[in-house]
Scaffold this motif. Structure first.
Motif, PDB file in Angstrom:
ATOM      1  N   TRP A   1      12.452   2.103   6.316  1.00 40.28           N
ATOM      2  CA  TRP A   1      10.969   1.961   5.184  1.00 40.28           C
ATOM      3  C   TRP A   1       9.646   2.376   5.613  1.00 40.28           C
ATOM      4  N   PHE A   2       8.792   3.434   5.931  1.00 46.49           N
ATOM      5  CA  PHE A   2       7.775   3.019   6.382  1.00 46.49           C
ATOM      6  C   PHE A   2       6.783   3.533   5.832  1.00 46.49           C
ATOM      7  N   LEU A   3       6.126   1.881   5.758  1.00 46.25           N
ATOM      8  CA  LEU A   3       4.953   2.400   5.210  1.00 46.25           C
ATOM      9  C   LEU A   3       3.667   3.055   5.671  1.00 46.25           C
TER      10      LEU A   3
ATOM     11  N   MET B   1       7.933  13.216   3.850  1.00 50.06           N
ATOM     12  CA  MET B   1       7.023  13.084   2.511  1.00 50.06           C
ATOM     13  C   MET B   1       6.798  11.897   2.502  1.00 50.06           C
ATOM     14  N   THR B   2       5.076  11.883   1.646  1.00 47.40           N
ATOM     15  CA  THR B   2       5.304   9.953   1.406  1.00 47.40           C
ATOM     16  C   THR B   2       5.403  10.624  -0.163  1.00 47.40           C
ATOM     17  N   THR B   3       6.254   9.340  -0.261  1.00 41.79           N
ATOM     18  CA  THR B   3       6.259   9.442  -1.935  1.00 41.79           C
ATOM     19  C   THR B   3       4.993   7.566  -2.042  1.00 41.79           C
ATOM     20  N   PRO B   4       4.823   7.907  -3.580  1.00 42.87           N
ATOM     21  CA  PRO B   4       3.960   6.555  -4.165  1.00 42.87           C
ATOM     22  C   PRO B   4       4.935   6.534  -4.447  1.00 42.87           C
ATOM     23  N   VAL B   5       4.790   4.890  -5.035  1.00 45.45           N
ATOM     24  CA  VAL B   5       5.529   3.575  -5.289  1.00 45.45           C
ATOM     25  C   VAL B   5       5.541   2.163  -5.642  1.00 45.45           C
ATOM     26  N   HIS B   6       5.881   2.075  -6.659  1.00 47.01           N
ATOM     27  CA  HIS B   6       4.776   1.165  -6.984  1.00 47.01           C
ATOM     28  C   HIS B   6       6.106  -0.146  -6.269  1.00 47.01           C
TER      29      HIS B   6
ATOM     30  N   ALA C   1      12.447   7.336   9.639  1.00 39.68           N
ATOM     31  CA  ALA C   1      12.705   6.619   8.618  1.00 39.68           C
ATOM     32  C   ALA C   1      13.566   6.999   7.293  1.00 39.68           C
ATOM     33  N   ASP C   2      14.513   6.286   6.652  1.00 44.75           N
ATOM     34  CA  ASP C   2      14.922   6.939   5.375  1.00 44.75           C
ATOM     35  C   ASP C   2      14.026   7.045   4.412  1.00 44.75           C
ATOM     36  N   ARG C   3      13.028   6.425   4.227  1.00 37.70           N
ATOM     37  CA  ARG C   3      11.598   7.060   3.225  1.00 37.70           C
ATOM     38  C   ARG C   3      10.717   6.512   4.081  1.00 37.70           C
ATOM     39  N   VAL C   4       9.434   7.259   3.145  1.00 42.51           N
ATOM     40  CA  VAL C   4       7.890   7.417   3.906  1.00 42.51           C
ATOM     41  C   VAL C   4       7.673   6.856   2.425  1.00 42.51           C
ATOM     42  N   LEU C   5       6.649   5.237   2.101  1.00 43.17           N
ATOM     43  CA  LEU C   5       6.037   5.024   1.214  1.00 43.17           C
ATOM     44  C   LEU C   5       4.606   4.963   1.290  1.00 43.17           C
ATOM     45  N   ARG C   6       4.034   5.480   0.065  1.00 47.18           N
ATOM     46  CA  ARG C   6       2.477   4.622  -0.326  1.00 47.18           C
ATOM     47  C   ARG C   6       2.996   3.626  -1.714  1.00 47.18           C
ATOM     48  N   VAL C   7       3.248   2.632  -1.268  1.00 42.96           N
ATOM     49  CA  VAL C   7       2.993   1.534  -2.135  1.00 42.96           C
ATOM     50  C   VAL C   7       1.637   0.926  -2.669  1.00 42.96           C
ATOM     51  N   LYS C   8       1.674   1.465  -4.235  1.00 40.55           N
ATOM     52  CA  LYS C   8       1.270   1.841  -5.394  1.00 40.55           C
ATOM     53  C   LYS C   8       0.925  -0.570  -5.621  1.00 40.55           C
ATOM     54  N   GLY C   9      -0.481  -0.540  -5.643  1.00 40.68           N
ATOM     55  CA  GLY C   9      -0.604  -2.238  -5.768  1.00 40.68           C
ATOM     56  C   GLY C   9      -0.375  -3.763  -5.536  1.00 40.68           C
ATOM     57  N   LEU C  10      -0.943  -2.819  -3.904  1.00 43.44           N
ATOM     58  CA  LEU C  10      -1.140  -4.143  -2.655  1.00 43.44           C
ATOM     59  C   LEU C  10      -2.474  -4.706  -3.256  1.00 43.44           C
TER      60      LEU C  10
ATOM     61  N   ILE D   1      20.469  -5.179   6.095  1.00 43.93           N
ATOM     62  CA  ILE D   1      19.280  -4.910   7.064  1.00 43.93           C
ATOM     63  C   ILE D   1      18.318  -4.421   6.347  1.00 43.93           C
ATOM     64  N   LEU D   2      17.073  -4.584   6.200  1.00 38.87           N
ATOM     65  CA  LEU D   2      16.493  -3.657   5.812  1.00 38.87           C
ATOM     66  C   LEU D   2      15.169  -3.880   6.658  1.00 38.87           C
ATOM     67  N   GLY D   3      14.907  -2.545   7.299  1.00 39.47           N
ATOM     68  CA  GLY D   3      14.082  -2.590   8.057  1.00 39.47           C
ATOM     69  C   GLY D   3      12.424  -2.256   7.595  1.00 39.47           C
ATOM     70  N   ILE D   4      10.905  -2.721   7.396  1.00 42.13           N
ATOM     71  CA  ILE D   4       9.795  -1.855   7.078  1.00 42.13           C
ATOM     72  C   ILE D   4       9.196  -2.227   7.891  1.00 42.13           C
ATOM     73  N   THR D   5       8.441  -0.892   8.482  1.00 47.65           N
ATOM     74  CA  THR D   5       7.858  -0.234   9.547  1.00 47.65           C
ATOM     75  C   THR D   5       6.248  -0.104   8.648  1.00 47.65           C
ATOM     76  N   GLY D   6       5.319   0.443  10.251  1.00 52.52           N
ATOM     77  CA  GLY D   6       4.784   1.249   9.641  1.00 52.52           C
ATOM     78  C   GLY D   6       2.922   0.756  10.892  1.00 52.52           C
ATOM     79  N   ALA D   7       2.024   1.710  10.631  1.00 53.39           N
ATOM     80  CA  ALA D   7       0.863   1.336  11.508  1.00 53.39           C
ATOM     81  C   ALA D   7       0.712  -0.288  11.253  1.00 53.39           C
ATOM     82  N   PRO D   8      -0.402  -0.700  12.318  1.00 59.04           N
ATOM     83  CA  PRO D   8      -0.396  -1.975  11.804  1.00 59.04           C
ATOM     84  C   PRO D   8      -1.160  -1.834  10.479  1.00 59.04           C
ATOM     85  N   GLY D   9      -1.376  -3.006   9.655  1.00 56.12           N
ATOM     86  CA  GLY D   9      -2.287  -2.998   8.866  1.00 56.12           C
ATOM     87  C   GLY D   9      -1.643  -2.223   7.594  1.00 56.12           C
ATOM     88  N   ALA D  10      -0.660  -1.962   7.739  1.00 51.17           N
ATOM     89  CA  ALA D  10       0.073  -1.414   6.811  1.00 51.17           C
ATOM     90  C   ALA D  10       0.367  -2.015   5.303  1.00 51.17           C
ATOM     91  N   GLY D  11       0.936  -2.840   5.918  1.00 50.24           N
ATOM     92  CA  GLY D  11       1.207  -4.172   4.454  1.00 50.24           C
ATOM     93  C   GLY D  11       2.633  -4.579   4.540  1.00 50.24           C
TER      94      GLY D  11
END
Length: 212
Positions: free
Chosen positions: A154-156, A1-6, A203-212, A25-35
């Motif tokens: 974290w998956f963006l 489930m994708t969680t909106p987050v600032h 992923a531990d968290r699936v995130l949609r980042v607001k304000g990018l 160690i914090l891993g940030i992943t996601g598709a190309p262009g995810a931020g």
């Protein structure tokens, strides 16, 4: 489930990880262009060099000469165009880093489109290492060994139209024509995106980042 987050909330979460004691160690992943690189850079810049350092997976791109020799230049960015074993070994060294030791990680120069060895110093007294890249959650090759080194992942997951726009703009910023940028973003990059998005559940968290 994708969680909106600032983004500010993610910076706070990363700060809490850094304050927990020991190497994180914090891993940030996601598709190309995810931020990924944007979020990773903002976290490290906000926490400061005494608390965080950014070690991108892109430093393990195979060199263009190797890609050309193996017929892979036109799919640069695909999972088979990275040194997964080298990346996993670096994360293992970082996780087990001894007091007083300096580990030098590679970076990636987007103007040259080449990795630059030994360009990011990682000191043992910095608690948080942020690493970002496409394939942190992959199950093939040495990628699972890399995943085991992550304290948290974290998956963006931005909206697809926005991700495509960012990606096309980035390709144009680094010299591609508008047509070539669109063809690459919706071709090779999109093939990679489908593979990467299938990994989100790990992923531990699936995130949609607001304000990018």
């Amino acid at each position: 489930m994708t969680t909106p987050v600032h983004l500010d909330d993610l910076i706070s979460s990363a700060g809490a990880l850094a304050a927990g004691g020991g190497r994180v160690i914090l891993g940030i992943t996601g598709a190309p262009g995810a931020g990924k690189s944007t979020v990773g850079t903002r976290i490290v810049d906000s926490l400061g060099p005494d608390k965080a350092v950014l070690v991108p997976m892109d430093g393990f791109h195979l060199a263009n000469a190797v890609l050309l020799a193996n017929g892979l230049r036109q799919v640069k960015g695909a999972i088979e165009t990275f040194d997964d074993a080298g990346y996993a070994k670096l994360l293992q060294r970082i996780r087990e880093q001894k007091s007083g030791e300096i580990i030098y990680a590679p970076s990636f120069n987007r103007d040259l489109e080449e990795p630059i060895a030994g360009s990011i110093p990682v000191t043992a007294d910095v608690p948080l290492v942020v690493t970002e890249g496409n394939y942190l959650l992959a199950e093939a090759g040495a990628w699972p060994s890399a995943r085991e080194c992550l304290t948290e992942s974290w998956f963006l997951d931005p909206e697809q139209d926005r991700r495509h726009h960012w990606l096309i703009t980035r390709h144009m910023d680094y010299g591609k024509s508008a047509e070539d940028a669109r063809l690459w973003a919706l071709g090779s990059d999109e093939d990679n995106a489908r593979l990467i998005e299938a990994m989100a559940h790990r992923a531990d968290r699936v995130l949609r980042v607001k304000g990018l």
